[in-house]
Scaffold this active site. Structure first.
Site, PDB file in Angstrom:
ATOM      1  N   HIS A 114      46.928  43.194  47.512  1.00 22.98           N
ATOM      2  CA  HIS A 114      47.351  44.429  48.181  1.00 22.98           C
ATOM      3  C   HIS A 114      48.554  44.214  49.101  1.00 22.98           C
ATOM      4  CE1 HIS A 114      44.771  43.071  51.641  1.00 22.98           C
ATOM      5  NE2 HIS A 114      45.690  43.717  52.338  1.00 22.98           N
ATOM      6  N   ASP A 144      41.511  40.823  44.423  1.00 26.87           N
ATOM      7  CA  ASP A 144      42.561  41.066  45.418  1.00 26.87           C
ATOM      8  C   ASP A 144      43.373  39.799  45.694  1.00 26.87           C
ATOM      9  OD1 ASP A 144      44.122  42.509  47.180  1.00 26.87           O
ATOM     10  OD2 ASP A 144      42.789  42.174  48.892  1.00 26.87           O
ATOM     11  N   SER A 217      46.114  39.706  56.333  1.00 24.79           N
ATOM     12  CA  SER A 217      45.741  39.740  54.919  1.00 24.79           C
ATOM     13  C   SER A 217      46.479  38.685  54.114  1.00 24.79           C
ATOM     14  CB  SER A 217      46.038  41.117  54.324  1.00 24.79           C
ATOM     15  OG  SER A 217      45.194  42.087  54.868  1.00 24.79           O
ATOM     16  N   LEU A 272      29.148  41.485  29.773  1.00 24.47           N
ATOM     17  CA  LEU A 272      27.795  41.627  29.247  1.00 24.47           C
ATOM     18  C   LEU A 272      27.567  43.023  28.695  1.00 24.47           C
ATOM     19  CD1 LEU A 272      25.024  40.295  28.857  1.00 24.47           C
ATOM     20  CD2 LEU A 272      24.418  41.051  31.167  1.00 24.47           C
ATOM     21  N   GLY A 273      28.085  44.053  29.388  1.00 29.40           N
ATOM     22  CA  GLY A 273      28.000  45.425  28.880  1.00 29.40           C
ATOM     23  C   GLY A 273      26.764  46.180  29.295  1.00 29.40           C
ATOM     24  N   ILE A 276      23.805  48.418  35.867  1.00 28.00           N
ATOM     25  CA  ILE A 276      22.615  47.916  36.545  1.00 28.00           C
ATOM     26  C   ILE A 276      22.458  48.569  37.912  1.00 28.00           C
ATOM     27  CG2 ILE A 276      22.561  45.679  35.373  1.00 28.00           C
ATOM     28  CD1 ILE A 276      24.100  44.503  37.723  1.00 28.00           C
TER      29      ILE A 276
END
Length: 469
Positions: A114, A144, A217, A272-273, A276
């Site tokens: 960022h 990030d 940052s 994994l698809g 959850i």
């Protein structure tokens, strides 16, 4: 007189003991001077330039630019207005400040994504005031992180530590440029490990109480040996300033990303698809678990490795490749660190029994492809919903309904919907399933509240739901 002398003697002894205690306590506090002298030369200041078209010729003043970047990253908004500048009608340049550090003598620099996002030109300034224009090697928005390269030799570098060895309570030190004040040193302790933030499923953050502010940052977080254990990335604040809660990306995560960025300029992750959710106490009881733990599968993506292996909605993943899953947020990080085509094993709780399922992971599809697969689920309510698992429906004594699998933001977030909520009615109509929900959602009027019946943690309630357009 003797009594007075005796009293004074006792007081003197007490003062001496108290002074000795404070002196011993002070002696036990760490001295950071050697660490700072040793590591500061490898810490850099990063500034960027971005050329933007501007039909109105409006321009942000420098103070507003810096504050807007702060609010954009930490709050997702830009509250400061623009000032009219009629003399600049076509283009303007904007600079942002951040930190970074050199990880190799030939000029590789690590920072936050960022900090340099959208930049046309990236400037890296060293501790000795030398300045270079950096080349962007690659970025990874999910963690990030960004890797830069400057053309220089024999540069000072930092040593990377294994963040897995870090423990809560250890002293840590940050060096960076908060608000443009170069090489500011702040210190604190590790508050917690493995923190998962809502927007960062692939990073188990290090939480510290080190003072971090805009400009820090991308800067390094050191242990007392002067080794980098993390990259300062985010803060939690309600006031706009530091409030004692800071988050850093673990060095082990960062170096894994660096290796891929050096090799390919991008990061590939295994997939994994599944969608959850966490297992709370009520869900644990309904599924027959002795306590809440694991990752509850609420939906299996079509054509995914999970579907090919036979994973089903309602399965609870208890461990993955030998690693115990306590919270659902741990699973994406574990999977994301693996390579595509890896063969892995998971222990799954199904119908009261524990089963072992073997998977062959696949490469994670592009976000655009995943979005198109979810197009039916994503609607103007700002959430992804799925069918209610059979056992949950039985425990709640309901038929139909949908479960909120993911809150995408927008309307759903504004109206307080949460992952795991079960929606049974919308705008006075009963919901029979996902398709029914999508059809009803299309007919909801804008800018007017409609009733929505939600079951949360086993308790039904109606909430007013309003789409603002």
């Amino acid at each position: 007189m003797n009594r007075l002398l005796k009293t004074m003697s006792v007081a003197a002894i007490s003062f001496t003991l108290m002074f000795s205690m404070f002196a011993n306590a002070a002696a036990n506090l760490p001295d950071f001077t050697d660490l700072v002298e040793k590591t500061s030369p490898a810490v850099v200041n990063i500034s960027t330039e971005q050329t933007q078209s501007s039909a109105t010729g409006r321009q942000l003043n420098p103070d507003a630019q810096e504050l807007n970047e702060f609010f954009r990253h930490f709050f997702g908004q830009q509250p400061f207005g623009q000032q009219q500048s009629p003399k600049r009608q076509q283009q303007r340049q904007r600079s942002s400040l951040g930190s970074g550090f050199i990880i190799s003598k030939d000029g590789y620099v690590l920072t936050n994504n960022h900090v340099i996002d959208g930049a046309d030109v990236i400037h890296v300034r060293l501790n000795d005031r030398r300045e270079y224009e950096a080349k962007l090697v690659g970025t990874d928005a999910r963690t990030d992180l960004a890797l830069l390269k400057i053309e220089a030799d024999d540069l000072p570098t930092v040593k990377m530590a294994d963040s897995d060895d870090l423990k809560a309570g250890q002293w840590v030190v940050a060096i960076g440029s908060p608000f443009g004040f170069d090489y500011t040193v702040t210190a604190g302790i590790v508050s917690a490990l493995g923190r998962n933030l809502p927007s960062d499923n692939y990073v188990p953050f290090i939480q510290t109480d080190v003072a971090i502010n805009p400009g820090n940052s991308g800067g390094p977080l050191f242990n007392l040996d002067g080794e980098v254990v993390g990259i300062n990335s985010q803060i939690y604040t309600r006031s706009g300033g530091f409030m004692g809660v800071s988050f850093a990306i673990p060095s082990k995560v960062a170096m894994s990303v660096v290796d891929q960025l050096k090799a390919d300029g991008k990061v590939s992750r295994a997939w994994l698809g599944v969608i959850i959710q966490d297992v709370n106490n009520d869900l644990a009881e309904s599924f027959g678990l002795d306590r809440p733990h694991g990752a509850l599968v609420s939906r299996v993506m079509p054509g995914s490795p999970a579907e090919k292996a036979g994973l089903q909605p309602g399965d609870i993943i208890m461990s993955f490749e030998g690693k115990t899953i306590e919270h659902s947020s741990e699973l994406p990080y574990i999977v994301g660190r693996m390579k595509a085509d890896s063969e892995v094993t998971a222990k799954v709780f199904r119908d009261g029994d524990e089963k072992t399922i073997d998977f062959t992971l696949d490469k994670r599809p592009d976000d655009s492809k995943l979005a198109s697969q979810d197009q039916q689920q994503q609607n103007r309510l700002g959430m992804i919903v799925g069918e209610v698992p059979e056992k949950l429906a039985s425990r709640l004594t309901i038929q139909g309904g949908v479960v909120v699998e993911q809150v995408l933001g927008g309307t759903a977030a504004r109206n307080g919907l949460q992952q795991g909520d079960v929606i049974t009615m919308l705008n006075g109509k009963r919901i029979n399933g996902v398709d029914d929900f999508s059809d009803i959602a299309k007919g909801i009027p804008s800018n007017r509240s409609v009733p929505m019946r939600v079951i949360r943690d086993g308790y039904p309630m109606f909430i007013p739901f309003k789409i603002v357009e």
